[in-house]
Design an enzyme around this catalytic site. Sequence first.
Site, short mmCIF file in Angstrom:
data_model
loop_
_atom_site.label_atom_id
_atom_site.label_comp_id
_atom_site.label_asym_id
_atom_site.label_seq_id
_atom_site.Cartn_x
_atom_site.Cartn_y
_atom_site.Cartn_z
N ASN A 13 0.87 -1.19 0.00
CA ASN A 13 0.00 0.00 0.00
C ASN A 13 0.90 1.23 0.00
O ASN A 13 1.47 1.58 1.03
CB ASN A 13 -0.90 -0.04 1.25
CG ASN A 13 -1.79 1.19 1.35
OD1 ASN A 13 -1.82 2.02 0.45
ND2 ASN A 13 -2.50 1.31 2.47
N TRP A 14 0.99 1.86 -1.15
CA TRP A 14 1.91 3.00 -1.29
C TRP A 14 1.34 4.26 -0.63
O TRP A 14 2.04 5.27 -0.54
CB TRP A 14 2.21 3.26 -2.77
CG TRP A 14 2.91 2.13 -3.47
CD1 TRP A 14 3.33 0.94 -2.92
CD2 TRP A 14 3.28 2.06 -4.85
NE1 TRP A 14 3.94 0.16 -3.87
CE2 TRP A 14 3.92 0.82 -5.07
CE3 TRP A 14 3.14 2.94 -5.94
CZ2 TRP A 14 4.41 0.44 -6.33
CZ3 TRP A 14 3.62 2.56 -7.19
CH2 TRP A 14 4.25 1.32 -7.37
N LYS A 15 0.06 4.23 -0.26
CA LYS A 15 -0.60 5.40 0.35
C LYS A 15 -0.38 6.63 -0.53
O LYS A 15 -0.34 6.52 -1.75
CB LYS A 15 -0.11 5.57 1.80
CG LYS A 15 -0.27 4.28 2.62
CD LYS A 15 -0.11 4.46 4.10
CE LYS A 15 -0.32 3.12 4.79
NZ LYS A 15 -0.24 3.21 6.25
N HIS A 105 -9.68 1.05 5.01
CA HIS A 105 -8.35 1.19 5.60
C HIS A 105 -8.43 2.11 6.82
O HIS A 105 -9.22 3.04 6.86
CB HIS A 105 -7.36 1.75 4.57
CG HIS A 105 -5.96 1.71 5.08
ND1 HIS A 105 -5.44 2.70 5.88
CD2 HIS A 105 -4.99 0.77 4.95
CE1 HIS A 105 -4.19 2.36 6.21
NE2 HIS A 105 -3.90 1.20 5.66
N GLU A 107 -6.75 4.53 7.78
CA GLU A 107 -6.66 5.98 7.54
C GLU A 107 -7.96 6.52 6.95
O GLU A 107 -8.30 7.68 7.17
CB GLU A 107 -5.44 6.26 6.65
CG GLU A 107 -4.16 6.11 7.44
CD GLU A 107 -3.06 5.33 6.75
OE1 GLU A 107 -3.02 5.28 5.51
OE2 GLU A 107 -2.22 4.74 7.47
N GLU A 177 -5.25 -4.82 10.66
CA GLU A 177 -4.22 -3.81 10.85
C GLU A 177 -4.52 -3.02 12.13
O GLU A 177 -5.32 -2.07 12.10
CB GLU A 177 -4.20 -2.84 9.66
CG GLU A 177 -3.93 -3.51 8.33
CD GLU A 177 -3.41 -2.52 7.29
OE1 GLU A 177 -2.27 -2.68 6.87
OE2 GLU A 177 -4.15 -1.58 6.95
N GLY A 183 2.51 2.47 10.81
CA GLY A 183 3.44 3.59 10.63
C GLY A 183 4.16 4.00 11.90
O GLY A 183 4.79 5.05 11.96
N SER A 223 3.50 -1.92 10.44
CA SER A 223 4.95 -1.94 10.64
C SER A 223 5.59 -3.29 10.29
O SER A 223 6.55 -3.71 10.92
CB SER A 223 5.31 -1.52 12.07
OG SER A 223 4.88 -0.18 12.29
N GLY A 244 2.90 -1.02 4.36
CA GLY A 244 2.92 0.40 4.00
C GLY A 244 4.34 0.86 3.71
O GLY A 244 4.88 0.66 2.63
N GLY A 245 4.99 1.44 4.72
CA GLY A 245 6.32 2.04 4.55
C GLY A 245 7.33 1.14 3.84
O GLY A 245 8.03 1.59 2.92
P1 13P Z 1 2.99 0.52 7.72
O1 13P Z 1 3.54 -0.77 7.16
O2 13P Z 1 3.70 1.73 7.22
O3 13P Z 1 2.87 0.46 9.20
O4 13P Z 1 1.50 0.65 7.15
C1 13P Z 1 0.63 -0.43 7.25
C2 13P Z 1 -0.58 -0.14 6.46
O5 13P Z 1 -1.37 0.72 6.80
C3 13P Z 1 -0.78 -0.89 5.22
O6 13P Z 1 -2.06 -0.70 4.70
#
Ligand code: 13P
Length: 263
Positions: A13-15, A105, A107, A177, A183, A223, A244-245
């Site tokens: 997930n590149w957000k 998600h 967010e 999640e 994050g 994470s 994510g990251g």
């Molecule tokens: P991180 O891996 O950056 O914690 O993000 C997880 C996430 O929200 C994937 O959708």
Amino acid sequence: MTASNRVPIIGGNWKMNTDRTTGIALAKAVASGVASLQAQGKKVEVAVFPPFVYLPAISETLCAAGSNIALGAQDVYHAEKGAFTGEVSVGMLRDVGVKTVLVGHSERRHVIHEGDDLINLKVRAVLHHAMRCVLCVGEKLEQRETGQTNTINERQVRLGLRDVRPDELDRLVIAYEPVWAIGTGKTATPQDAQDAHRHIRLVLADLFGKDAAAGVRIQYGGSVNAANAKELMSQPDIDGALVGGASLKDADFLQIVSAACGG
Ligand code: 13P
């Protein structure tokens, strides 16, 4: 394969990250790494979720590489078309090559304030259009600390899947999640994550029957990195990761993909 024969599934997930150039470079590198793993006979499914505006560019990149990485969207709107300024429909996503869609998600739930009713409409729209839907659920820190983890996950799963038909389940993936792990560099322990996944599978069994629930893949997200992925995914009910990251660095993401198929 996981212990249960569920093929592991890894999402990047590149957000709201990358631009056209860096996104294309990332997609190329990931496509090439995934192709070599699969050429070694490793069984794993991979999806990437770029920002909406780069979907056509990433679609072309993956096609040009002959990649079987699924193109994913980070969100969708449930209506087919009309006066919904700023929104994008399932049909539009399909038109640019999207195969899988994230819904609910953390967010979107906690920054954009989407509720379970809207999330349910989106889940049903995606599944109805024969696309894969990744329903994201997870508790906040205070909810974990007050012992509500399973209650919150159960509520989000039940409300998110209201009126979903058993014959649509083969297109459903759940992503657990925990909000406090996203994050933050804080990962759930493999045992805590396994316990939450197990409970989610029991809820699916209650809704759709034990056999159907046994076929649904549940990804862990929060994470996940190259160092912790293997132990998390060795848990019996953890069928992959939503990253994510670490999905923004091709080498890290590919190590996670490799960990999903036994390292
Ligand atoms: P991180 O891996 O950056 O914690 O993000 C997880 C996430 O929200 C994937 O959708």
